[in-house]
Motif scaffolding. Structure first.
Motif, PDB file in Angstrom:
ATOM      1  N   LYS A   1      34.563  87.943  23.068  1.00 45.02           N
ATOM      2  CA  LYS A   1      33.296  87.226  23.176  1.00 45.02           C
ATOM      3  C   LYS A   1      33.532  85.864  23.825  1.00 45.02           C
ATOM      4  N   HIS A   2      32.747  85.564  24.858  1.00 44.11           N
ATOM      5  CA  HIS A   2      32.897  84.305  25.584  1.00 44.11           C
ATOM      6  C   HIS A   2      31.524  83.803  26.015  1.00 44.11           C
ATOM      7  N   TYR A   3      31.476  82.569  26.448  1.00 43.85           N
ATOM      8  CA  TYR A   3      30.235  82.032  26.997  1.00 43.85           C
ATOM      9  C   TYR A   3      29.901  82.771  28.285  1.00 43.85           C
ATOM     10  N   GLY A   4      28.608  82.976  28.528  1.00 43.99           N
ATOM     11  CA  GLY A   4      28.242  83.746  29.705  1.00 43.99           C
ATOM     12  C   GLY A   4      26.753  83.779  29.943  1.00 43.99           C
ATOM     13  N   HIS A   5      26.327  84.743  30.770  1.00 45.36           N
ATOM     14  CA  HIS A   5      24.928  84.851  31.174  1.00 45.36           C
ATOM     15  C   HIS A   5      24.677  86.224  31.780  1.00 45.36           C
ATOM     16  N   LEU A   6      23.423  86.540  31.993  1.00 47.16           N
ATOM     17  CA  LEU A   6      23.042  87.785  32.647  1.00 47.16           C
ATOM     18  C   LEU A   6      22.717  87.481  34.109  1.00 47.16           C
ATOM     19  N   HIS A   7      23.395  88.204  35.018  1.00 47.97           N
ATOM     20  CA  HIS A   7      23.184  88.055  36.458  1.00 47.97           C
ATOM     21  C   HIS A   7      22.345  89.237  36.927  1.00 47.97           C
ATOM     22  N   VAL A   8      21.192  88.958  37.553  1.00 47.31           N
ATOM     23  CA  VAL A   8      20.271  90.018  37.953  1.00 47.31           C
ATOM     24  C   VAL A   8      20.024  89.958  39.457  1.00 47.31           C
ATOM     25  N   GLU A   9      20.220  91.093  40.118  1.00 48.52           N
ATOM     26  CA  GLU A   9      19.945  91.235  41.557  1.00 48.52           C
ATOM     27  C   GLU A   9      18.841  92.278  41.737  1.00 48.52           C
ATOM     28  N   VAL A  10      17.814  91.914  42.486  1.00 53.02           N
ATOM     29  CA  VAL A  10      16.746  92.857  42.823  1.00 53.02           C
ATOM     30  C   VAL A  10      16.752  93.004  44.348  1.00 53.02           C
ATOM     31  N   GLU A  11      17.055  94.226  44.818  1.00 51.07           N
ATOM     32  CA  GLU A  11      17.181  94.472  46.253  1.00 51.07           C
ATOM     33  C   GLU A  11      16.121  95.464  46.707  1.00 51.07           C
ATOM     34  N   ARG A  12      15.557  95.200  47.848  1.00 51.26           N
ATOM     35  CA  ARG A  12      14.551  96.098  48.409  1.00 51.26           C
ATOM     36  C   ARG A  12      15.222  97.338  48.987  1.00 51.26           C
ATOM     37  N   THR A  13      14.645  98.489  48.756  1.00 53.25           N
ATOM     38  CA  THR A  13      15.147  99.742  49.310  1.00 53.25           C
ATOM     39  C   THR A  13      14.021 100.435  50.080  1.00 53.25           C
ATOM     40  N   ARG A  14      14.341 101.533  50.719  1.00 54.60           N
ATOM     41  CA  ARG A  14      13.332 102.242  51.507  1.00 54.60           C
ATOM     42  C   ARG A  14      12.206 102.800  50.655  1.00 54.60           C
ATOM     43  N   ASP A  15      12.522 103.134  49.419  1.00 54.08           N
ATOM     44  CA  ASP A  15      11.510 103.761  48.558  1.00 54.08           C
ATOM     45  C   ASP A  15      11.244 102.937  47.305  1.00 54.08           C
ATOM     46  N   GLY A  16      11.327 101.607  47.400  1.00 53.84           N
ATOM     47  CA  GLY A  16      11.057 100.759  46.256  1.00 53.84           C
ATOM     48  C   GLY A  16      12.055  99.626  46.163  1.00 53.84           C
TER      49      GLY A  16
END
Length: 565
Positions: free
Chosen positions: A506-521
């Protein structure tokens, strides 16, 4: 800085506007100059209307406070809190702008990028972290490091007088002596933020517990020192989306905590400080402004709720002689805190509490926002503080024998809305552990991912145990999919007779979120990240490293914003 108390920080990001705020010592106007496309002549200059904020002043108890290891008063700033706010409008989507703030003798130069339009975007990156709980004491405090899973060799000796104890310290947790973490709270938080900076997010989500007491001004000074001050100015280029946490209602230990049932004025003052610093979009109820709000960022809609007040009020005393034990669950309950009642808060002059239960103003507003976002085909993310599905310290309802009195189970009521309107993820904090749960009540294979990201820089707790740190886990949350406590075992090696951690834990941290456009959404990738302290055989922290936990979740998003099975 001589005249800027808090450096410029960004809020309310949109495709055609941005809010820029800062705090000065003196009650004199400042100037903001923004340069970029769409502005008359490529430049807009605004003189501010100063807003004195006496609520942000120090109490006598704060001025007199002594913290072992720090020179008395070394963390206090000069008196004076004057806020400046400019809503910059008429900007172009997905466009870079530079700006300059001049306040007295100080000059700050920053930059930002507006949100893309819904029609024209490629990628959106955001970070979520909770339970920062900043305070000056964090500069010298190493927190207890709750034991989790261990693969192979065990942890170093935690006995008093051991090598680890002599360097980093040990402490007693639930009757057992455990290690203290190698980094202080301040070191861990700043290392976490440096990793965030390297990822260059478009915005940051902070679902509550920003400070160690909303009524404790030195806590706010520390938070802004790290985020809009001499230790880091990321909020001058990265907008912040914040939420009320339970600590934002706490006055601070030196100020009397939550006060007494006869006088909850410190709670009113605590929430008032949050309102003084942050300005959220209108939610249709003026007295609830800043508590809950919605932000559109290109294809994303982020809905923020206030999970701090459920009515009717509840208390552990209501269940004496009839408490649940073990994994017994009788329903979510109605309230997330037994520290003060709505009536006590109102008697102290407070007017901003917002009930979250079904039928409340906040509930109705939330459902309307969800319906609107779904109709527009948005990818929906929600945030609030109290994690509804938690294996941690605050995962038990008010009626349970071992409850903390601050359980998040009442927020489970929102799952019916989240699943109905196709929410991709709900991001919370509160239990100071890293956890992901998945709830799919209608069994269609879609469901909602729930995260507890309460590892920004304060406690490093694990899953709730039946008794002490070495007893079996209670496993109260049946929807648990992953925790750093159980699924990321510590790996220790003996090097020259010294036990050193090489991975896991267990360590200090965060949630990294990537949202990428695709051909169908679109594709949405959620990666739990931690900051690993590299320690040598002399037990010196030589550096920290960005590492990813093994629980990356990838969602396929349909053109209508819903998650595919």
């Amino acid at each position: 800085m001589r005249d800027l108390r808090v450096l410029p920080y960004l809020q309310n990001p949109a495709s055609t506007s941005m809010t820029i705020s800062w705090v000065s010592y003196a009650d004199v106007p400042g100037t903001l100059t923004v340069r970029g496309p769409g502005l008359g002549g490529g430049r807009r200059r605004v003189s501010t209307t100063p807003q004195p904020m006496p609520i942000l002043g120090y109490t006598d108890a704060e001025r007199a406070e002594e913290i072992p290891g720090l020179a008395k008063g070394s963390w206090l700033l000069r008196e004076g809190n004057v806020k400046h706010v400019v809503d910059v409008e008429g900007l172009r989507p997905g466009t870079h702008y530079t700006y300059e703030v001049v306040q007295g003798r100080d000059r700050y130069q920053g930059r930002f990028r507006t949100a893309p339009s819904v029609q024209d975007w490629d990628r959106v990156t955001f970070i979520a972290m909770s339970d920062h709980e900043t305070e000056p004491r964090g500069r010298v405090t190493r927190r207890e490091w709750a034991p989790g899973e261990v693969a192979g060799l065990g942890r170093p000796d935690a006995a008093a007088g051991s090598t680890w104890d002599g360097v980093f310290g040990t402490t007693v947790l639930a009757g057992a002596r455990v290690l203290r973490y190698p980094l202080t709270e301040d070191e861990g938080y700043l290392a976490n933020l440096r990793v965030v900076d390297a990822s260059r997010p478009d915005f940051m989500m902070f679902p509550g517990d920003l400070v160690q007491g909303g009524g404790y001004q030195p806590g706010w000074d520390e938070w802004f020192r790290c985020n809009a001050g001499p230790a880091g100015d990321r909020l001058g280029r990265t907008p912040a989306l914040t939420a009320f946490g339970n600590w934002e209602s706490f006055g601070g230990a030196v100020n009397g905590g939550y006060g007494s049932s006869a006088d909850r004025s410190i709670v009113v003052r605590s929430r008032g400080k949050y309102h003084a610093y942050f300005d959220a979009p209108d939610n249709g109820t003026p007295e609830h402004r800043d508590n809950y709000y919605a932000i559109d960022y290109g294809p994303l809609t982020v809905i923020t709720l206030d999970s701090n007040n459920g009515e009717p009020d509840d208390d552990t005393e209501n269940y004496e002689g009839n408490q649940a034990v073990g994994r017994e669950y009788r329903g979510p309950g109605t309230d997330t805190q037994n520290n003060f009642t709505a009536a006590e808060y109102a008697a102290a002059g407070g007017t901003d509490l917002s009930d979250f239960n079904p039928g409340s103003t906040q509930w109705r507003w939330c459902e309307a926002q969800l319906a609107d976002a779904r109709e527009r085909g948005q990818i929906i993310v929600m945030q609030w503080h109290h994690s509804p599905f938690s294996s941690g310290e605050h995962g038990l309802p008010m009626y349970h024998k071992d409850t903390s009195g601050q359980g998040g189970t009442p927020m489970r009521q929102y799952h019916v809305l989240a699943e109905r309107y196709g929410v991709a993820a709900v991001i919370c904090g509160h239990s100071e552990l890293f956890e992901r749960s998945f709830v799919d009540e209608d069994g269609d294979g879609v469901g909602v991912h729930y995260y507890d990201v309460g590892v920004a820089g304060d406690g490093l707790r694990g899953e709730r145990r039946v008794a002490g740190p070495d007893s079996e886990r209670l496993s109260y949350n049946p929807y648990r999919q992953w925790t750093a406590d159980r699924d990321e075992p510590e790996v220790w090696e003996d090097r020259d007779g010294v036990r050193v951690l090489t991975s896991g834990g267990k360590h200090y941290g965060h949630l990294h979120v990537e949202v990428e456009r695709t051909r169908d959404g679109a594709r949405m990738t959620m990666t739990p990240v931690h900051v690993f302290p590299v320690v040598d055989t002399d037990y010196r922290v030589t550096r920290t490293e960005r590492r990813e936990y093994d629980d990356k979740v990838v969602l396929s998003i349909r053109p209508d914003g819903r998650v595919r099975p």
